[in-house]
Design a protein around this motif. Structure first.
Motif, PDB file in Angstrom:
ATOM      1  N   THR A 110      44.192  38.233  26.192  1.00  0.00           N
ATOM      2  CA  THR A 110      45.029  38.175  27.389  1.00  0.00           C
ATOM      3  C   THR A 110      44.362  38.759  28.633  1.00  0.00           C
ATOM      4  OG1 THR A 110      46.056  40.291  26.793  1.00  0.00           O
ATOM      5  CG2 THR A 110      47.132  38.277  26.008  1.00  0.00           C
ATOM      6  N   ASN A 111      43.115  39.184  28.523  1.00  0.00           N
ATOM      7  CA  ASN A 111      42.397  39.740  29.672  1.00  0.00           C
ATOM      8  C   ASN A 111      41.021  39.081  29.732  1.00  0.00           C
ATOM      9  OD1 ASN A 111      41.989  41.447  31.897  1.00  0.00           O
ATOM     10  ND2 ASN A 111      40.976  42.987  30.635  1.00  0.00           N
ATOM     11  N   VAL A 112      40.850  38.156  30.666  1.00  0.00           N
ATOM     12  CA  VAL A 112      39.648  37.315  30.688  1.00  0.00           C
ATOM     13  C   VAL A 112      39.007  37.343  32.077  1.00  0.00           C
ATOM     14  CG1 VAL A 112      38.696  35.025  30.212  1.00  0.00           C
ATOM     15  CG2 VAL A 112      40.733  35.804  28.978  1.00  0.00           C
ATOM     16  N   ILE A 113      37.676  37.426  32.080  1.00  0.00           N
ATOM     17  CA  ILE A 113      36.910  37.396  33.327  1.00  0.00           C
ATOM     18  C   ILE A 113      35.972  36.190  33.265  1.00  0.00           C
ATOM     19  CG2 ILE A 113      35.379  38.678  34.875  1.00  0.00           C
ATOM     20  CD1 ILE A 113      36.342  41.249  33.523  1.00  0.00           C
ATOM     21  N   PRO A 114      36.427  35.029  33.727  1.00  0.00           N
ATOM     22  CA  PRO A 114      35.582  33.837  33.692  1.00  0.00           C
ATOM     23  C   PRO A 114      34.599  33.799  34.861  1.00  0.00           C
ATOM     24  CG  PRO A 114      37.795  33.269  34.402  1.00  0.00           C
ATOM     25  CD  PRO A 114      37.780  34.739  34.176  1.00  0.00           C
ATOM     26  N   MET A 120      22.149  28.724  43.197  1.00  0.00           N
ATOM     27  CA  MET A 120      21.814  29.519  44.382  1.00  0.00           C
ATOM     28  C   MET A 120      21.996  31.017  44.131  1.00  0.00           C
ATOM     29  SD  MET A 120      23.631  27.000  47.190  1.00  0.00           S
ATOM     30  CE  MET A 120      23.306  28.079  48.573  1.00  0.00           C
ATOM     31  N   ASN A 121      21.751  31.450  42.872  1.00  0.00           N
ATOM     32  CA  ASN A 121      21.860  32.861  42.491  1.00  0.00           C
ATOM     33  C   ASN A 121      23.248  33.439  42.757  1.00  0.00           C
ATOM     34  OD1 ASN A 121      19.103  33.157  41.621  1.00  0.00           O
ATOM     35  ND2 ASN A 121      18.520  33.109  43.785  1.00  0.00           N
ATOM     36  N   GLU A 122      24.276  32.640  42.467  1.00  0.00           N
ATOM     37  CA  GLU A 122      25.656  33.081  42.621  1.00  0.00           C
ATOM     38  C   GLU A 122      26.494  32.561  41.458  1.00  0.00           C
ATOM     39  OE1 GLU A 122      26.461  33.465  47.395  1.00  0.00           O
ATOM     40  OE2 GLU A 122      26.458  31.441  46.543  1.00  0.00           O
ATOM     41  N   VAL A 123      27.679  33.154  41.305  1.00  0.00           N
ATOM     42  CA  VAL A 123      28.638  32.671  40.311  1.00  0.00           C
ATOM     43  C   VAL A 123      30.003  32.516  40.970  1.00  0.00           C
ATOM     44  CG1 VAL A 123      27.465  33.704  38.329  1.00  0.00           C
ATOM     45  CG2 VAL A 123      29.234  35.014  39.524  1.00  0.00           C
ATOM     46  N   TYR A 124      30.797  31.594  40.428  1.00  0.00           N
ATOM     47  CA  TYR A 124      32.215  31.530  40.763  1.00  0.00           C
ATOM     48  C   TYR A 124      32.925  32.472  39.799  1.00  0.00           C
ATOM     49  CZ  TYR A 124      30.928  27.197  43.175  1.00  0.00           C
ATOM     50  OH  TYR A 124      30.342  26.265  43.999  1.00  0.00           O
ATOM     51  N   LEU A 125      33.693  33.392  40.345  1.00  0.00           N
ATOM     52  CA  LEU A 125      34.260  34.473  39.535  1.00  0.00           C
ATOM     53  C   LEU A 125      35.771  34.558  39.688  1.00  0.00           C
ATOM     54  CD1 LEU A 125      33.528  37.124  37.828  1.00  0.00           C
ATOM     55  CD2 LEU A 125      33.769  38.322  40.018  1.00  0.00           C
ATOM     56  N   GLY A 126      36.430  34.891  38.595  1.00  0.00           N
ATOM     57  CA  GLY A 126      37.856  35.185  38.612  1.00  0.00           C
ATOM     58  C   GLY A 126      38.163  36.248  37.572  1.00  0.00           C
ATOM     59  N   GLN A 127      39.345  36.805  37.643  1.00  0.00           N
ATOM     60  CA  GLN A 127      39.799  37.761  36.627  1.00  0.00           C
ATOM     61  C   GLN A 127      41.290  37.539  36.412  1.00  0.00           C
ATOM     62  OE1 GLN A 127      39.151  41.899  37.530  1.00  0.00           O
ATOM     63  NE2 GLN A 127      39.807  42.605  35.521  1.00  0.00           N
ATOM     64  N   TYR A 128      41.679  37.349  35.149  1.00  0.00           N
ATOM     65  CA  TYR A 128      43.057  36.975  34.835  1.00  0.00           C
ATOM     66  C   TYR A 128      43.615  37.816  33.695  1.00  0.00           C
ATOM     67  CZ  TYR A 128      41.753  32.833  37.500  1.00  0.00           C
ATOM     68  OH  TYR A 128      41.306  31.993  38.482  1.00  0.00           O
ATOM     69  N   GLN A 129      44.909  38.084  33.789  1.00  0.00           N
ATOM     70  CA  GLN A 129      45.642  38.699  32.689  1.00  0.00           C
ATOM     71  C   GLN A 129      46.848  37.827  32.359  1.00  0.00           C
ATOM     72  OE1 GLN A 129      46.597  42.803  33.455  1.00  0.00           O
ATOM     73  NE2 GLN A 129      44.458  43.444  33.483  1.00  0.00           N
ATOM     74  N   TYR A 130      47.119  37.694  31.075  1.00  0.00           N
ATOM     75  CA  TYR A 130      48.228  36.868  30.601  1.00  0.00           C
ATOM     76  C   TYR A 130      49.453  37.749  30.466  1.00  0.00           C
ATOM     77  CZ  TYR A 130      50.126  32.817  28.086  1.00  0.00           C
ATOM     78  OH  TYR A 130      50.851  31.715  27.706  1.00  0.00           O
ATOM     79  N   ILE A 131      50.388  37.578  31.397  1.00  0.00           N
ATOM     80  CA  ILE A 131      51.566  38.433  31.471  1.00  0.00           C
ATOM     81  C   ILE A 131      52.817  37.557  31.492  1.00  0.00           C
ATOM     82  CG2 ILE A 131      52.770  40.199  32.817  1.00  0.00           C
ATOM     83  CD1 ILE A 131      50.029  40.928  34.047  1.00  0.00           C
ATOM     84  N   ASP A 151      31.197  45.512  41.217  1.00  0.00           N
ATOM     85  CA  ASP A 151      31.994  46.127  42.279  1.00  0.00           C
ATOM     86  C   ASP A 151      33.263  45.338  42.587  1.00  0.00           C
ATOM     87  OD1 ASP A 151      30.062  48.156  42.704  1.00  0.00           O
ATOM     88  OD2 ASP A 151      28.871  46.774  43.924  1.00  0.00           O
ATOM     89  N   LYS A 152      33.329  44.108  42.093  1.00  0.00           N
ATOM     90  CA  LYS A 152      34.450  43.230  42.421  1.00  0.00           C
ATOM     91  C   LYS A 152      35.576  43.291  41.406  1.00  0.00           C
ATOM     92  CE  LYS A 152      36.178  39.880  45.023  1.00  0.00           C
ATOM     93  NZ  LYS A 152      36.495  40.060  46.460  1.00  0.00           N
ATOM     94  N   VAL A 153      35.226  43.310  40.130  1.00  0.00           N
ATOM     95  CA  VAL A 153      36.259  43.231  39.095  1.00  0.00           C
ATOM     96  C   VAL A 153      37.038  44.535  39.009  1.00  0.00           C
ATOM     97  CG1 VAL A 153      34.998  41.520  37.748  1.00  0.00           C
ATOM     98  CG2 VAL A 153      34.666  43.947  37.280  1.00  0.00           C
ATOM     99  N   GLN A 154      38.260  44.430  38.478  1.00  0.00           N
ATOM    100  CA  GLN A 154      39.139  45.581  38.374  1.00  0.00           C
ATOM    101  C   GLN A 154      39.642  45.730  36.940  1.00  0.00           C
ATOM    102  OE1 GLN A 154      42.297  45.190  41.259  1.00  0.00           O
ATOM    103  NE2 GLN A 154      40.913  44.351  42.801  1.00  0.00           N
ATOM    104  N   ASP A 155      39.927  46.945  36.567  1.00  0.00           N
ATOM    105  CA  ASP A 155      40.580  47.220  35.285  1.00  0.00           C
ATOM    106  C   ASP A 155      39.830  46.572  34.124  1.00  0.00           C
ATOM    107  OD1 ASP A 155      42.425  48.167  33.479  1.00  0.00           O
ATOM    108  OD2 ASP A 155      43.801  46.489  33.753  1.00  0.00           O
ATOM    109  N   ILE A 156      38.549  46.931  33.981  1.00  0.00           N
ATOM    110  CA  ILE A 156      37.760  46.409  32.862  1.00  0.00           C
ATOM    111  C   ILE A 156      38.151  47.192  31.613  1.00  0.00           C
ATOM    112  CG2 ILE A 156      35.446  45.903  32.010  1.00  0.00           C
ATOM    113  CD1 ILE A 156      34.455  46.151  34.874  1.00  0.00           C
ATOM    114  N   ARG A 157      38.919  46.543  30.741  1.00  0.00           N
ATOM    115  CA  ARG A 157      39.442  47.216  29.569  1.00  0.00           C
ATOM    116  C   ARG A 157      38.580  46.906  28.353  1.00  0.00           C
ATOM    117  NH1 ARG A 157      45.419  44.934  30.441  1.00  0.00           N
ATOM    118  NH2 ARG A 157      44.645  43.651  28.734  1.00  0.00           N
ATOM    119  N   ASN A 158      38.864  47.606  27.276  1.00  0.00           N
ATOM    120  CA  ASN A 158      38.106  47.385  26.045  1.00  0.00           C
ATOM    121  C   ASN A 158      38.337  45.998  25.458  1.00  0.00           C
ATOM    122  OD1 ASN A 158      36.963  49.946  26.084  1.00  0.00           O
ATOM    123  ND2 ASN A 158      38.654  50.867  24.931  1.00  0.00           N
ATOM    124  N   ASP A 159      39.437  45.352  25.878  1.00  0.00           N
ATOM    125  CA  ASP A 159      39.739  44.029  25.341  1.00  0.00           C
ATOM    126  C   ASP A 159      39.393  42.912  26.328  1.00  0.00           C
ATOM    127  OD1 ASP A 159      41.678  44.569  27.209  1.00  0.00           O
ATOM    128  OD2 ASP A 159      43.349  43.806  26.008  1.00  0.00           O
TER     129      ASP A 159
END
Length: 226
Positions: A110-114, A120-131, A151-159
């Motif tokens: 339920t916690n995914v960082i795709p 061009m040395n970049e990625v498309y980034l997102g962060q989602y939680q299934y709530i 520096d961008k992502v938040q709440d990096i959990r063990n799962d």
């Protein structure tokens, strides 16, 4: 009971899915340069396999990006053409959220960082939680240099789990993140999200369907005359 046709060509994967009579059928191929040749026969075969006509479809869902400019453009173009022909609405679904749904389907995570390799040395980034049975974006979709992801992502959990080709290209963007085997988006995951959006009336008319391009230099033109 909704009937939805989903199309995704935003990456090197080409996939279609059909939700009909409460069952999902799908087809998936990797054909980076053959999307235009593959997609319509795949749709036709899927409809025939399910004994469903295009006129029975309530809405056309499409992978809105981010992803390959050409791939995203092909997907929305085909979806617009089909939706216009049957006078039905469209449902755009984030490619990054579709990847997250793939991880949930295979691992119940339920916690995914795709992240998708954006070149061009970049990625498309997102962060989602299934709530509450819905994906919630923790950070907005963005295009970012790999070294700035930490520096961008938040709440990096063990799962927390990864998804997408960005992690394959840049495996050291984050420490302590679990690796999933979901690298490419799949229409069978896209259609699950699309159905929930349909139930909440989160659809648009053909002329208002738009892709997600995160780079400033990329522009999109709607259908001529609209």
């Amino acid at each position: 009971m909704s009937t939805i046709l989903a199309i995704d060509t935003a990456t090197e994967a080409c996939s279609v899915a059909l939700l009909y009579c409460n069952e999902i059928t799908y087809d998936f191929k990797i054909s980076a340069r053959d999307h235009t040749k593959q997609i319509l026969p795949m749709i036709d075969n899927l409809l025939k396999q399910s004994d469903c006509s295009l006129s029975q479809v309530d809405a056309i869902a499409f992978g809105a990006g981010p992803g390959s400019f050409t791939g995203v453009r092909i997907g929305i173009g085909v979806a617009q053409g089909l939706a216009l022909g049957i006078d039905k609405p469209m449902i755009g679904v984030s490619t990054l959220m579709t990847l997250a749904q793939g991880v949930y389907r295979t691992r119940q995570i339920t916690n995914v960082i795709p992240a998708i390799d954006a070149r061009m040395n970049e990625v498309y980034l997102g962060q989602y939680q299934y709530i509450d049975n819905l994906w919630q974006a923790i950070i907005p979709e963005c295009v970012i240099a790999p070294e700035k992801v930490i520096d961008k992502v938040q709440d990096i959990r063990n799962d927390s789990y990864s998804a997408g080709t960005g992690w394959q290209t840049y495996p050291d963007m984050l420490e302590n993140i679990h690796t999933s085997d979901i690298l490419l988006p799949h229409a069978q995951d896209l259609i699950v999200i699309a159905d929930k959006k349909w139930q909440k009336d989160e659809w648009v008319s053909v002329e208002n369907a738009e892709p997600t391009y995160l780079r400033n230099e990329v522009t999109w033109q709607k259908l001529p005359g609209r």
